[in-house]
Design a protein around this motif. Structure first.
Motif, PDB file in Angstrom:
ATOM      1  N   ARG A   1      31.911 -13.828  21.722  1.00 43.71           N
ATOM      2  CA  ARG A   1      31.835 -14.647  20.513  1.00 43.71           C
ATOM      3  C   ARG A   1      32.289 -13.899  19.265  1.00 43.71           C
ATOM      4  O   ARG A   1      32.515 -14.516  18.217  1.00 43.71           O
ATOM      5  CB  ARG A   1      30.396 -15.138  20.295  1.00 43.71           C
ATOM      6  N   GLY A   2      32.419 -12.589  19.351  1.00 47.03           N
ATOM      7  CA  GLY A   2      32.774 -11.806  18.183  1.00 47.03           C
ATOM      8  C   GLY A   2      31.674 -11.798  17.145  1.00 47.03           C
ATOM      9  O   GLY A   2      31.946 -11.758  15.942  1.00 47.03           O
ATOM     10  N   LEU A   3      30.400 -11.830  17.579  1.00 41.30           N
ATOM     11  CA  LEU A   3      29.264 -11.921  16.673  1.00 41.30           C
ATOM     12  C   LEU A   3      28.235 -10.829  16.961  1.00 41.30           C
ATOM     13  O   LEU A   3      28.166 -10.308  18.082  1.00 41.30           O
ATOM     14  CB  LEU A   3      28.581 -13.289  16.800  1.00 41.30           C
ATOM     15  N   PHE A   4      27.420 -10.515  15.945  1.00 37.93           N
ATOM     16  CA  PHE A   4      26.314  -9.581  16.096  1.00 37.93           C
ATOM     17  C   PHE A   4      25.023 -10.345  16.378  1.00 37.93           C
ATOM     18  O   PHE A   4      24.772 -11.391  15.787  1.00 37.93           O
ATOM     19  CB  PHE A   4      26.132  -8.747  14.829  1.00 37.93           C
ATOM     20  N   ASP A   5      24.205  -9.796  17.281  1.00 38.44           N
ATOM     21  CA  ASP A   5      22.886 -10.344  17.575  1.00 38.44           C
ATOM     22  C   ASP A   5      21.861  -9.224  17.459  1.00 38.44           C
ATOM     23  O   ASP A   5      22.160  -8.056  17.736  1.00 38.44           O
ATOM     24  CB  ASP A   5      22.819 -10.928  18.997  1.00 38.44           C
ATOM     25  N   ARG A   6      20.650  -9.589  17.076  1.00 39.19           N
ATOM     26  CA  ARG A   6      19.551  -8.619  17.070  1.00 39.19           C
ATOM     27  C   ARG A   6      19.117  -8.378  18.512  1.00 39.19           C
ATOM     28  O   ARG A   6      18.912  -9.325  19.258  1.00 39.19           O
ATOM     29  CB  ARG A   6      18.389  -9.139  16.245  1.00 39.19           C
ATOM     30  N   PHE A   7      18.973  -7.090  18.903  1.00 43.92           N
ATOM     31  CA  PHE A   7      18.630  -6.775  20.289  1.00 43.92           C
ATOM     32  C   PHE A   7      17.172  -6.357  20.435  1.00 43.92           C
ATOM     33  O   PHE A   7      16.419  -6.956  21.194  1.00 43.92           O
ATOM     34  CB  PHE A   7      19.535  -5.675  20.826  1.00 43.92           C
ATOM     35  N   CYS A   8      16.737  -5.314  19.730  1.00 41.27           N
ATOM     36  CA  CYS A   8      15.354  -4.862  19.836  1.00 41.27           C
ATOM     37  C   CYS A   8      14.986  -4.039  18.614  1.00 41.27           C
ATOM     38  O   CYS A   8      15.856  -3.529  17.903  1.00 41.27           O
ATOM     39  CB  CYS A   8      15.130  -4.052  21.119  1.00 41.27           C
ATOM     40  N   ASP A   9      13.676  -3.915  18.373  1.00 43.90           N
ATOM     41  CA  ASP A   9      13.187  -3.071  17.283  1.00 43.90           C
ATOM     42  C   ASP A   9      13.250  -1.606  17.695  1.00 43.90           C
ATOM     43  O   ASP A   9      13.122  -1.265  18.876  1.00 43.90           O
ATOM     44  CB  ASP A   9      11.750  -3.434  16.926  1.00 43.90           C
TER      45      ASP A   9
ATOM     46  N   PRO B   1      10.472  -4.290   7.769  1.00 40.53           N
ATOM     47  CA  PRO B   1      10.035  -2.896   7.604  1.00 40.53           C
ATOM     48  C   PRO B   1      10.518  -1.982   8.727  1.00 40.53           C
ATOM     49  O   PRO B   1      10.456  -0.766   8.602  1.00 40.53           O
ATOM     50  CB  PRO B   1       8.510  -3.004   7.611  1.00 40.53           C
ATOM     51  N   LEU B   2      10.979  -2.557   9.840  1.00 37.79           N
ATOM     52  CA  LEU B   2      11.435  -1.755  10.971  1.00 37.79           C
ATOM     53  C   LEU B   2      12.959  -1.709  11.037  1.00 37.79           C
ATOM     54  O   LEU B   2      13.645  -2.680  10.705  1.00 37.79           O
ATOM     55  CB  LEU B   2      10.902  -2.331  12.285  1.00 37.79           C
ATOM     56  N   TYR B   3      13.482  -0.552  11.477  1.00 36.22           N
ATOM     57  CA  TYR B   3      14.871  -0.502  11.893  1.00 36.22           C
ATOM     58  C   TYR B   3      14.986  -1.230  13.229  1.00 36.22           C
ATOM     59  O   TYR B   3      14.023  -1.327  13.985  1.00 36.22           O
ATOM     60  CB  TYR B   3      15.335   0.945  12.066  1.00 36.22           C
ATOM     61  N   PHE B   4      16.173  -1.721  13.547  1.00 38.60           N
ATOM     62  CA  PHE B   4      16.370  -2.397  14.820  1.00 38.60           C
ATOM     63  C   PHE B   4      17.783  -2.156  15.318  1.00 38.60           C
ATOM     64  O   PHE B   4      18.643  -1.642  14.582  1.00 38.60           O
ATOM     65  CB  PHE B   4      16.084  -3.906  14.704  1.00 38.60           C
ATOM     66  N   LEU B   5      18.028  -2.505  16.583  1.00 36.67           N
ATOM     67  CA  LEU B   5      19.353  -2.409  17.165  1.00 36.67           C
ATOM     68  C   LEU B   5      20.035  -3.764  17.108  1.00 36.67           C
ATOM     69  O   LEU B   5      19.442  -4.787  17.466  1.00 36.67           O
ATOM     70  CB  LEU B   5      19.289  -1.945  18.620  1.00 36.67           C
TER      71      LEU B   5
ATOM     72  N   THR C   1      14.018   5.418  25.642  1.00 39.09           N
ATOM     73  CA  THR C   1      13.481   4.198  26.236  1.00 39.09           C
ATOM     74  C   THR C   1      12.920   4.505  27.617  1.00 39.09           C
ATOM     75  O   THR C   1      13.471   5.316  28.364  1.00 39.09           O
ATOM     76  CB  THR C   1      14.550   3.105  26.333  1.00 39.09           C
ATOM     77  N   LYS C   2      11.826   3.854  27.953  1.00 40.40           N
ATOM     78  CA  LYS C   2      11.105   4.146  29.195  1.00 40.40           C
ATOM     79  C   LYS C   2      11.873   3.681  30.415  1.00 40.40           C
ATOM     80  O   LYS C   2      11.896   4.372  31.444  1.00 40.40           O
ATOM     81  CB  LYS C   2       9.738   3.459  29.147  1.00 40.40           C
ATOM     82  N   ASN C   3      12.500   2.517  30.336  1.00 46.69           N
ATOM     83  CA  ASN C   3      13.162   1.919  31.499  1.00 46.69           C
ATOM     84  C   ASN C   3      14.654   1.723  31.235  1.00 46.69           C
ATOM     85  O   ASN C   3      15.135   1.870  30.109  1.00 46.69           O
ATOM     86  CB  ASN C   3      12.513   0.561  31.816  1.00 46.69           C
ATOM     87  N   LYS C   4      15.356   1.366  32.290  1.00 45.28           N
ATOM     88  CA  LYS C   4      16.766   1.030  32.159  1.00 45.28           C
ATOM     89  C   LYS C   4      16.929  -0.161  31.215  1.00 45.28           C
ATOM     90  O   LYS C   4      16.092  -1.051  31.179  1.00 45.28           O
ATOM     91  CB  LYS C   4      17.368   0.696  33.529  1.00 45.28           C
ATOM     92  N   ILE C   5      18.036  -0.164  30.481  1.00 47.39           N
ATOM     93  CA  ILE C   5      18.265  -1.207  29.495  1.00 47.39           C
ATOM     94  C   ILE C   5      18.820  -2.465  30.153  1.00 47.39           C
ATOM     95  O   ILE C   5      19.802  -2.411  30.897  1.00 47.39           O
ATOM     96  CB  ILE C   5      19.230  -0.723  28.400  1.00 47.39           C
ATOM     97  N   ASN C   6      18.173  -3.593  29.897  1.00 46.34           N
ATOM     98  CA  ASN C   6      18.654  -4.905  30.309  1.00 46.34           C
ATOM     99  C   ASN C   6      19.409  -5.493  29.127  1.00 46.34           C
ATOM    100  O   ASN C   6      18.805  -5.868  28.122  1.00 46.34           O
ATOM    101  CB  ASN C   6      17.474  -5.798  30.704  1.00 46.34           C
ATOM    102  N   TYR C   7      20.751  -5.537  29.232  1.00 41.79           N
ATOM    103  CA  TYR C   7      21.555  -5.931  28.077  1.00 41.79           C
ATOM    104  C   TYR C   7      21.334  -7.379  27.668  1.00 41.79           C
ATOM    105  O   TYR C   7      21.644  -7.772  26.540  1.00 41.79           O
ATOM    106  CB  TYR C   7      23.046  -5.694  28.362  1.00 41.79           C
ATOM    107  N   GLU C   8      20.768  -8.202  28.556  1.00 40.01           N
ATOM    108  CA  GLU C   8      20.557  -9.615  28.221  1.00 40.01           C
ATOM    109  C   GLU C   8      19.272  -9.837  27.432  1.00 40.01           C
ATOM    110  O   GLU C   8      19.117 -10.855  26.766  1.00 40.01           O
ATOM    111  CB  GLU C   8      20.527 -10.457  29.501  1.00 40.01           C
ATOM    112  N   ASN C   9      18.345  -8.894  27.504  1.00 40.51           N
ATOM    113  CA  ASN C   9      17.049  -9.121  26.886  1.00 40.51           C
ATOM    114  C   ASN C   9      16.476  -7.808  26.362  1.00 40.51           C
ATOM    115  O   ASN C   9      16.193  -6.890  27.126  1.00 40.51           O
ATOM    116  CB  ASN C   9      16.075  -9.744  27.893  1.00 40.51           C
ATOM    117  N   GLY C  10      16.321  -7.725  25.041  1.00 38.91           N
ATOM    118  CA  GLY C  10      15.764  -6.520  24.454  1.00 38.91           C
ATOM    119  C   GLY C  10      14.270  -6.582  24.227  1.00 38.91           C
ATOM    120  O   GLY C  10      13.676  -5.624  23.732  1.00 38.91           O
ATOM    121  N   ASP C  11      13.645  -7.705  24.613  1.00 35.18           N
ATOM    122  CA  ASP C  11      12.207  -7.858  24.375  1.00 35.18           C
ATOM    123  C   ASP C  11      11.374  -6.895  25.208  1.00 35.18           C
ATOM    124  O   ASP C  11      10.232  -6.579  24.834  1.00 35.18           O
ATOM    125  CB  ASP C  11      11.769  -9.305  24.668  1.00 35.18           C
ATOM    126  N   ASP C  12      11.890  -6.459  26.358  1.00 32.51           N
ATOM    127  CA  ASP C  12      11.095  -5.589  27.227  1.00 32.51           C
ATOM    128  C   ASP C  12      11.418  -4.105  27.026  1.00 32.51           C
ATOM    129  O   ASP C  12      11.009  -3.270  27.824  1.00 32.51           O
ATOM    130  CB  ASP C  12      11.320  -5.966  28.693  1.00 32.51           C
TER     131      ASP C  12
END
Length: 342
Positions: free
Chosen positions: A198-206, A187-191, A246-257
């Protein structure tokens, strides 16, 4: 130089703000202070020849200045690779511009008039060029085309070109990664982010907004304050505009925060078709085409009010390509190419 040192620094800045960009590049070696000044966004924004949008029609390219008034200027098509247009997309990579064509692409600094032409893969000549990032002292550009053996698969081509200069934004790019607004059955859009190794797409954050039953809602991702994301959402039915950051600087390794904050909510009677935009303080500036006529407009909004709107149809043809662009003194680098299939 002795005489210059006797001038107030504010006056030196004012003089340099009137110097053509191609000349400013040669002045970097004058002093460390001058070199630092030329990387200062404030100085670039205040330069008398700066602009904030690029607009491309079938036959012409324009720059659009916003302050103190809106001015549209035609850019001469004397840049290698742009003599004939036929552009498929124009992508804001912050310090450089990516112009995708049916066969190949041009990496361009319109402020300096520098460019580099990229030939498409011989096996897959019809390619779509998406964006460019800086990673590990290399610029990387991603493009794709349908694989001949299976049209449902994409052949991704990674172009690399080395440089000692740093680019930190793209379409949208942050920390050497490309990001897209995506959705599936959730139900949510995400990044989604593109992993160049790797030439692949990964889900980063909602994203902070859910999907609804309205086809045609606008969702445009941007970069905010150089190290965060912004998101413009407009409902096609109510016309309401929401700006999230976004409230904080983006950590490209982890979108959970990643934490999103509502930055601005505006009521509007206009629908912005495929807008490009930027935010300064609490001012929202939007370039968009009229949904029915295709005429290009510039809108300035603040505090839930439309401050001004300017139609560009006197000089710009209908349904042009457009994107934001902040001029820079970054030279277009050189390099090589490698292919990846996913």
């Amino acid at each position: 130089m002795v005489h210059l040192e006797k001038l107030p620094w504010e006056l030196i800045e004012e003089i340099l703000s009137r110097v053509p960009p191609k000349v400013l590049v040669r002045f970097r070696a004058v002093s460390k202070q001058w070199n630092t000044l030329f990387d200062d966004k404030r100085f670039l924004n205040n330069h008398k020849m700066t602009f904030r949008f690029i607009i491309a029609t079938k036959r012409k390219i324009y720059s659009v200045s916003i302050d103190p008034v809106i001015v549209v200027r035609e850019i001469p098509l004397d840049t290698p690779g742009l003599e004939t247009l036929g552009l498929k997309n124009v992508v804001d990579c912050n310090e450089l511009l990516l112009c995708g064509k049916k066969r190949g692409a041009v990496v361009w600094n319109p402020w300096l008039g520098q460019s580099r032409w990229f030939e498409p893969s011989l096996k897959h000549p019809c390619m779509c060029f998406y964006g460019m990032v800086y990673d590990n002292k290399k610029y990387k550009m991603a493009a794709s085309s349908p694989a001949k053996e299976d049209p449902t698969l994409d052949l991704w081509t990674i172009y690399e070109f080395s440089s000692d200069l740093i680019c930190i934004e793209s379409v949208v790019s942050l920390n050497g990664t490309l990001y897209w607004v995506s959705f599936n059955k959730d139900p949510l859009y995400f990044l989604s982010k593109f992993d160049f190794s790797r030439g692949l797409f990964d889900r980063f954050c909602d994203l902070p907004c859910g999907r609804n039953n309205h086809d045609g809602d606008t969702l445009v991702l941007g970069v905010f304050r150089e190290d965060r994301f912004s998101l413009l959402k407009q409902c096609i039915v109510t016309k309401k505009i929401e700006i999230w950051v976004t409230k904080n600087k983006i950590n490209y390794e982890n979108g959970d925060d990643v934490v999103w904050m509502n930055f601005m909510t505006l009521s509007s009677h206009l629908y912005y078709y495929k807008p490009s935009y930027f935010i300064e303080d609490k001012r929202l500036v939007v370039c968009s085409c009229d949904y029915t006529t295709g005429q290009a407009w510039i809108y300035v909004l603040r505090d839930d009010k439309l401050i001004s709107k300017t139609c560009l149809d006197d000089v710009v043809e209908s349904w042009p390509l457009h994107c934001t662009f902040i001029p820079s003194l970054l030279s277009v680098p050189r390099g090589q190419r490698e292919d990846l299939q996913v």
